[in-house]
Motif scaffolding. Structure first.
Motif, PDB file in Angstrom:
ATOM      1  N   LYS A 159       0.841  -1.211   0.000  1.00  0.00           N
ATOM      2  CA  LYS A 159       0.000   0.000   0.000  1.00  0.00           C
ATOM      3  C   LYS A 159       0.871   1.255   0.000  1.00  0.00           C
ATOM      4  O   LYS A 159       0.603   2.201  -0.727  1.00  0.00           O
ATOM      5  N   LYS A 217       2.784   1.699  -3.314  1.00  0.00           N
ATOM      6  CA  LYS A 217       1.918   2.261  -4.353  1.00  0.00           C
ATOM      7  C   LYS A 217       1.727   3.753  -4.128  1.00  0.00           C
ATOM      8  O   LYS A 217       1.784   4.538  -5.064  1.00  0.00           O
ATOM      9  N   ARG A 277       2.797   6.514  -6.766  1.00  0.00           N
ATOM     10  CA  ARG A 277       1.780   7.401  -7.348  1.00  0.00           C
ATOM     11  C   ARG A 277       2.189   8.860  -7.259  1.00  0.00           C
ATOM     12  O   ARG A 277       2.079   9.607  -8.220  1.00  0.00           O
ATOM     13  N   ARG A 331      -1.122  -1.723 -14.783  1.00  0.00           N
ATOM     14  CA  ARG A 331      -1.529  -0.342 -14.533  1.00  0.00           C
ATOM     15  C   ARG A 331      -1.588  -0.010 -13.053  1.00  0.00           C
ATOM     16  O   ARG A 331      -2.071  -0.805 -12.245  1.00  0.00           O
ATOM     17  N   GLY A 360      -3.412   2.901 -10.863  1.00  0.00           N
ATOM     18  CA  GLY A 360      -4.392   3.984 -10.957  1.00  0.00           C
ATOM     19  C   GLY A 360      -4.275   4.937  -9.781  1.00  0.00           C
ATOM     20  O   GLY A 360      -3.215   5.063  -9.174  1.00  0.00           O
ATOM     21  N   TYR A 361      -5.389   5.578  -9.457  1.00  0.00           N
ATOM     22  CA  TYR A 361      -5.364   6.593  -8.392  1.00  0.00           C
ATOM     23  C   TYR A 361      -5.589   6.013  -7.003  1.00  0.00           C
ATOM     24  O   TYR A 361      -5.551   6.732  -6.018  1.00  0.00           O
ATOM     25  N   GLY A 362      -5.891   4.740  -6.933  1.00  0.00           N
ATOM     26  CA  GLY A 362      -5.966   4.118  -5.612  1.00  0.00           C
ATOM     27  C   GLY A 362      -7.358   3.750  -5.145  1.00  0.00           C
ATOM     28  O   GLY A 362      -7.535   3.288  -4.020  1.00  0.00           O
ATOM     29  N   GLY A 363      -8.362   3.945  -6.007  1.00  0.00           N
ATOM     30  CA  GLY A 363      -9.718   3.582  -5.616  1.00  0.00           C
ATOM     31  C   GLY A 363     -10.089   2.151  -5.994  1.00  0.00           C
ATOM     32  O   GLY A 363     -11.074   1.609  -5.509  1.00  0.00           O
ATOM     33  N   GLY A 364      -9.325   1.567  -6.877  1.00  0.00           N
ATOM     34  CA  GLY A 364      -9.657   0.237  -7.391  1.00  0.00           C
ATOM     35  C   GLY A 364     -10.872   0.278  -8.312  1.00  0.00           C
ATOM     36  O   GLY A 364     -11.448  -0.751  -8.659  1.00  0.00           O
ATOM     37  N   PHE A 365     -11.278   1.471  -8.733  1.00  0.00           N
ATOM     38  CA  PHE A 365     -12.501   1.642  -9.541  1.00  0.00           C
ATOM     39  C   PHE A 365     -12.400   0.942 -10.891  1.00  0.00           C
ATOM     40  O   PHE A 365     -13.322   0.250 -11.312  1.00  0.00           O
ATOM     41  N   TYR A 366     -11.288   1.143 -11.565  1.00  0.00           N
ATOM     42  CA  TYR A 366     -11.149   0.534 -12.892  1.00  0.00           C
ATOM     43  C   TYR A 366     -10.900  -0.962 -12.813  1.00  0.00           C
ATOM     44  O   TYR A 366     -11.362  -1.717 -13.654  1.00  0.00           O
ATOM     45  N   ASP A 367     -10.159  -1.398 -11.773  1.00  0.00           N
ATOM     46  CA  ASP A 367      -9.943  -2.843 -11.616  1.00  0.00           C
ATOM     47  C   ASP A 367     -11.290  -3.541 -11.503  1.00  0.00           C
ATOM     48  O   ASP A 367     -11.526  -4.582 -12.119  1.00  0.00           O
ATOM     49  N   ARG A 368     -12.189  -2.972 -10.719  1.00  0.00           N
ATOM     50  CA  ARG A 368     -13.505  -3.606 -10.519  1.00  0.00           C
ATOM     51  C   ARG A 368     -14.379  -3.453 -11.757  1.00  0.00           C
ATOM     52  O   ARG A 368     -14.991  -4.411 -12.219  1.00  0.00           O
ATOM     53  N   GLU A 376      -0.493  -5.501  -7.256  1.00  0.00           N
ATOM     54  CA  GLU A 376      -1.135  -6.506  -6.410  1.00  0.00           C
ATOM     55  C   GLU A 376      -1.910  -7.454  -7.323  1.00  0.00           C
ATOM     56  O   GLU A 376      -2.104  -7.157  -8.508  1.00  0.00           O
ATOM     57  N   HIS A 429      -4.974  -8.121  -7.727  1.00  0.00           N
ATOM     58  CA  HIS A 429      -6.211  -7.664  -8.379  1.00  0.00           C
ATOM     59  C   HIS A 429      -5.963  -6.655  -9.500  1.00  0.00           C
ATOM     60  O   HIS A 429      -6.904  -6.228 -10.158  1.00  0.00           O
ATOM     61  N   ASP A 430      -4.731  -6.210  -9.694  1.00  0.00           N
ATOM     62  CA  ASP A 430      -4.464  -5.201 -10.719  1.00  0.00           C
ATOM     63  C   ASP A 430      -4.546  -5.818 -12.108  1.00  0.00           C
ATOM     64  O   ASP A 430      -3.879  -6.811 -12.393  1.00  0.00           O
TER      65      ASP A 430
HETATM   66  N1  LIG Z   1     -11.625  -6.589  -8.290  1.00  0.00           N
HETATM   67  C1  LIG Z   1     -11.657  -6.062  -7.061  1.00  0.00           C
HETATM   68  N2  LIG Z   1     -12.552  -6.471  -6.154  1.00  0.00           N
HETATM   69  C2  LIG Z   1     -12.592  -5.956  -4.932  1.00  0.00           C
HETATM   70  N3  LIG Z   1     -11.770  -4.988  -4.493  1.00  0.00           N
HETATM   71  C3  LIG Z   1     -10.858  -4.522  -5.341  1.00  0.00           C
HETATM   72  C4  LIG Z   1     -10.753  -5.022  -6.676  1.00  0.00           C
HETATM   73  N4  LIG Z   1      -9.758  -4.372  -7.283  1.00  0.00           N
HETATM   74  C5  LIG Z   1      -9.281  -3.495  -6.393  1.00  0.00           C
HETATM   75  N5  LIG Z   1      -9.918  -3.583  -5.215  1.00  0.00           N
HETATM   76  C6  LIG Z   1      -9.619  -2.792  -3.998  1.00  0.00           C
HETATM   77  O1  LIG Z   1      -9.460  -1.426  -4.300  1.00  0.00           O
HETATM   78  C7  LIG Z   1      -8.393  -0.851  -3.558  1.00  0.00           C
HETATM   79  C8  LIG Z   1      -7.506   0.014  -4.429  1.00  0.00           C
HETATM   80  O2  LIG Z   1      -6.917  -0.765  -5.451  1.00  0.00           O
HETATM   81  P1  LIG Z   1      -5.645  -0.238  -6.261  1.00  0.00           P
HETATM   82  O3  LIG Z   1      -4.600   0.271  -5.309  1.00  0.00           O
HETATM   83  O4  LIG Z   1      -5.238  -1.289  -7.235  1.00  0.00           O
HETATM   84  O5  LIG Z   1      -6.262   1.027  -7.021  1.00  0.00           O
HETATM   85  P2  LIG Z   1      -5.920   1.614  -8.454  1.00  0.00           P
HETATM   86  O6  LIG Z   1      -5.912   0.554  -9.492  1.00  0.00           O
HETATM   87  O7  LIG Z   1      -4.687   2.428  -8.324  1.00  0.00           O
HETATM   88  O8  LIG Z   1      -7.160   2.606  -8.629  1.00  0.00           O
HETATM   89  P3  LIG Z   1      -8.167   2.985  -9.854  1.00  0.00           P
HETATM   90  O9  LIG Z   1      -8.477   1.726 -10.628  1.00  0.00           O
HETATM   91  O10 LIG Z   1      -9.388   3.535  -9.158  1.00  0.00           O
HETATM   92  O11 LIG Z   1      -7.513   4.017 -10.694  1.00  0.00           O
HETATM   93  C9  LIG Z   1      -7.614  -2.008  -2.948  1.00  0.00           C
HETATM   94  O12 LIG Z   1      -7.678  -1.912  -1.560  1.00  0.00           O
HETATM   95  C10 LIG Z   1      -8.294  -3.246  -3.469  1.00  0.00           C
HETATM   96  O13 LIG Z   1      -8.457  -4.212  -2.450  1.00  0.00           O
END
Ligand SMILES: Nc1ncnc2c1ncn2[C@@H]1O[C@H](COP(=O)(O)OP(=O)(O)OP(=O)(O)O)[C@@H](O)[C@H]1O
Ligand SMILES: [Mg+2]
Length: 192
Positions: free
Chosen positions: A2, A5, A9, A139, A141-149, A176, A178-179
């Motif tokens: 964490k 990252k 960033r 990639r 991102g900004y730390g929300g995990g928004f795009y990963d999800r 990580e 999930h990226d």
């Molecule tokens: N597929 C997923 N399902 C559930 N939680 C997720 C998923 N991907 C990411 N997260 C959660 O989101 C949080 C931020 O993830 P990460 O640091 O990778 O953000 P990021 O890729 O930099 O942000 P963003 O995609 O918004 O630009 C992490 O704590 C992670 O556990």
């Protein structure tokens, strides 16, 4: 990880911010031109693109092009879901000028979502922002995990194309499990 990252960033955004407005404009136009030549983009009827903010690659011309070409174009909006935290949705827009307002994080977003929400499975091409990338197309991102999800909900055939300046591409970035890996990362001088 964490903190890795977080630190990465901060440095990467500083790098990107150090480009002059003129450099950003010139490089952005090269990135967008390159993107427009992709067959996957030309063939796509349902496109999503982020609206650029701060020193990001400028996407306004691309969004306008999609509107002019009669493509369905959607932009991201962060909403507060009932049972979970915040998440990203895709909202179809009919023009570039009207109805955008700074949402969470100060990023311009459409206000009207009624009847305009596009399901991730319907998208054929998504233009993804980012803070840093590696040469293997992973990639940060900004730390929300928004795009990963969000991107996890798109089809395998949907092209996940990140746009960035060459200075945002590193040999290695903190990652990580999930990226997500992008299908391509387009810069002013390369396609990874
Ligand atoms: N597929 C997923 N399902 C559930 N939680 C997720 C998923 N991907 C990411 N997260 C959660 O989101 C949080 C931020 O993830 P990460 O640091 O990778 O953000 P990021 O890729 O930099 O942000 P963003 O995609 O918004 O630009 C992490 O704590 C992670 O556990
Ligand atoms: Mg991530």
């Amino acid at each position: 990880m964490k903190t890795d990252k977080k630190e990465f960033r901060r440095e990467a955004i500083k790098q990107r911010d150090s480009l002059s407005a003129m450099e950003r404009k010139e490089k952005s136009s090269l990135v967008i031109k390159r993107l427009m030549t992709l067959k996957e983009f030309r063939d796509a009827a349902y496109v999503m693109s982020f609206i650029s903010f701060g020193s990001e690659v400028e996407t306004n011309a691309l969004i306008q092009y999609c509107l002019d070409e009669g493509k369905q174009i959607a932009v991201p909006k962060v909403i507060k879901a009932d049972n979970e935290g915040k998440r990203l949705i895709a909202v179809r827009i009919g023009s570039m000028e009207t109805g955008f307002k700074a949402g969470s994080y100060g990023i311009p977003e459409p206000t009207e979502t009624e009847g305009r929400i596009v399901q991730p499975e319907d998208l054929e091409f998504v233009v993804v922002p980012g803070v840093a990338f590696d040469t293997k197309r992973f990639r940060l991102g900004y730390g929300g995990g928004f795009y990963d999800r969000f991107l996890g909900g798109t089809r395998k055939s949907c092209m996940k194309a990140a746009v960035a300046y060459e200075c945002q591409v590193y040999a290695e970035i903190p990652l990580e499990a999930h990226d997500l890996q992008m299908d391509c990362v387009i810069t002013e001088s390369n396609i990874y």
